[in-house]
Design an enzyme around this catalytic site. Structure first.
Site, PDB file in Angstrom:
ATOM      1  CG  HIS A   1      55.652  22.330  21.820  1.00  0.00           C
ATOM      2  ND1 HIS A   1      56.225  21.336  21.039  1.00  0.00           N
ATOM      3  CD2 HIS A   1      54.570  21.764  22.414  1.00  0.00           C
ATOM      4  CE1 HIS A   1      55.514  20.221  21.149  1.00  0.00           C
ATOM      5  NE2 HIS A   1      54.504  20.456  21.988  1.00  0.00           N
TER       6      HIS A   1
ATOM      7  CB  SER B   1      78.579  43.311  28.409  1.00  0.00           C
ATOM      8  OG  SER B   1      79.128  43.762  27.181  1.00  0.00           O
TER       9      SER B   1
END
EC number: 4.2.1.2
Length: 473
Positions: free
Chosen positions: A189, A319
């Site tokens: 999870h 970036s």
């Protein structure tokens, strides 16, 4: 196919059963291909090269067998076969411009092959060779195109995808062996769970690849059954009864793959269930690769504010505005490829049910999506192996720091102190940001040495029930 020169230097006049048509002067194709070019200016994407090459193999096999059956002059058959093998070798890929969104039987692509091969053969013989009467002798688009899809898909899987998967599996296994003793925090999870080794985590990925290879190999057995010889609807009208079986033998020799003549050619024309099945295997593989890629992205996340367990090779600046940023570009590409393949499978699934009565009429779409999926998967699997798995580094200091502070390790004490007491220890360790071993020493009657043994992450990766005074059992 009759040809005469026009007054223009740019075109010649070709004739077919529907009349005259202008064709570019240097084009090897004829009137029917030109009609398809003009009828289907839709996507600008032509049929995959692998499919075109498979058509070449089929036409070569057909010419050889028709000559052996006495249906085609040997000299003519020899030139047709030679021209067809040139097509199969990719020497004339530029002569196959027909859009993938065309007649659903793929007739336009079949005629494209017939016309190009006829033109090439005529150049060698200096005599008339007809695309329908000679190159397409004993065949129909309805059996040629399904056969070409199966041949090209088989070649793509066996020649590229399966070797790529084998390579990825070997690289994963190699890294697993090298990292076998490194223990990390497991997660369920996306939350901290019991520990495991990198070898165990990588081993799960390897097992997924093994399963994918097995599924693909099993599916290929059904793709090896070729419907060539069924002609128009599966009855074999206008072809010698021996043509299909003999041509398939020649195709096996040409490709190096053991193909068989389909027992039920009606199925091979009307139903494309085996192709839908192959697409389903691509879909399943895409799901597996997406899981692996996303695991890598999560493990690499950070490097400071994320999990930061591993460091992927730096391949390019990440970036245009943030200096020094490096992104997991290959795993991201894997995710995009997987998404596209899943989309292709949806298209193939819908196309597969379009076999109304005796013929599926979405064959070009099935061919395009299948072959692109195979190509995308084969290429990206190699990149994943060579640009990610081979060069990734484990940040052992970060892994160890997180592991030691993982309160979920207290799960090992359940058989000794009970679930509720273990939960108290875990919650306190979370709240106070302290190692679980320290809190367990304060909250239980167990001595520190015994607790250290019971909570040893490496021992916990071996499973079993851990008890006081003993090991896992």
């Amino acid at each position: 196919m009759e040809m005469q020169m026009s007054n223009s230097d740019r075109y010649r006049i070709e004739h077919d059963s529907m009349g005259d048509l202008r064709v570019p002067i240097d084009a090897l194709w004829g009137a029917q291909t030109q009609r398809a070019i003009e009828n289907f200016p839709i996507s600008g994407r032509s049929m995959p090269q692998g499919f075109i090459h498979a058509l070449g193999f089929i036409k070569a096999a057909a010419a050889k067998v028709n000559a052996e059956l006495g249906l085609l002059p040997k000299s003519m058959a020899k030139e047709i076969e030679a021209a067809a093998l040139d097509v199969a070798a990719g020497r004339y890929d530029a002569e196959f411009p027909v859009d993938i969104y065309q007649t659903g039987s793929g007739t336009s692509s079949n005629m494209n092959a017939n016309e190009v091969i006829a033109t090439l053969a005529m150049r060698a013989t200096k005599g008339p060779i007809h695309p329908n009467d000679h190159v397409n002798l004993g065949q129909s688009s309805n059996d040629v195109v399904p056969t070409a899809i199966r041949i090209s898909a088989t070649l793509a899987v066996q020649g590229r995808l399966l070797p790529a998967l084998k390579h990825l599996r070997k690289m994963i296994n190699k890294r697993a062996r090298g990292l076998g003793s490194v223990v990390k925090t497991g997660r369920t999870h996306l939350m901290d769970a019991m520990p495991l080794t990198f070898a165990q985590e990588f081993g799960a990925w390897s097992a997924q690849i093994v399963s994918a290879e097995a599924r693909l190999n099993d599916t290929l057995k059904r793709l090896h059954r070729l419907p060539l010889g069924g002609t128009a609807i599966g009855t074999g009208i206008n072809t010698d009864p021996h043509f299909g079986r003999n041509a398939v033998k020649v195709l096996s020799a040409l490709t190096g793959i053991h193909f068989e003549s389909a027992n039920n050619k009606f199925e091979g024309l009307a139903a494309q269930d085996d192709l839908v099945e192959l697409s389903g295997q691509f879909n399943t593989l895409a799901v597996a690769l997406m899981k692996i890629a996303n695991d890598l992205r999560w493990m690499n996340a950070g490097p400071l504010a994320g999990l930061g367990e591993i460091e992927l090779p730096a391949l390019q600046p990440g970036s245009s505005i943030m200096p020094g940023k490096v992104n997991p570009v290959i795993p991201e590409a894997v995710v995009m490829v997987a998404s596209q393949v899943i989309g292709h499978h949806t298209a193939v699934t819908v196309a597969g049910q379009s076999g109304n009565f005796q013929l599926n009429v979405t064959l070009p779409l099935i061919a395009y999506n299948l072959l692109e999926s195979a190509t995308l998967l084969g290429n990206v699997v190699m990149l994943l192996a060579d640009k990610v798995i081979v060069g990734l580094k484990v940040r052992q200091d970060r892994v160890q720091e997180v592991l030691e502070r993982n309160p979920i390790l207290v799960t090992a004490l359940n058989p000794i102190i009970g679930y509720e007491k273990a939960a108290v220890i875990a919650k306190r360790a979370y709240k106070e940001h302290r190692p679980v071993l320290e809190v367990a020493c304060e909250e239980s009657n167990l001595n520190p040495v015994e607790l250290a043994r019971l909570l040893d992450p490496a021992a916990l990766t071996e499973g079993g029930i851990h008890v006081v005074g003993g090991g896992g059992g």
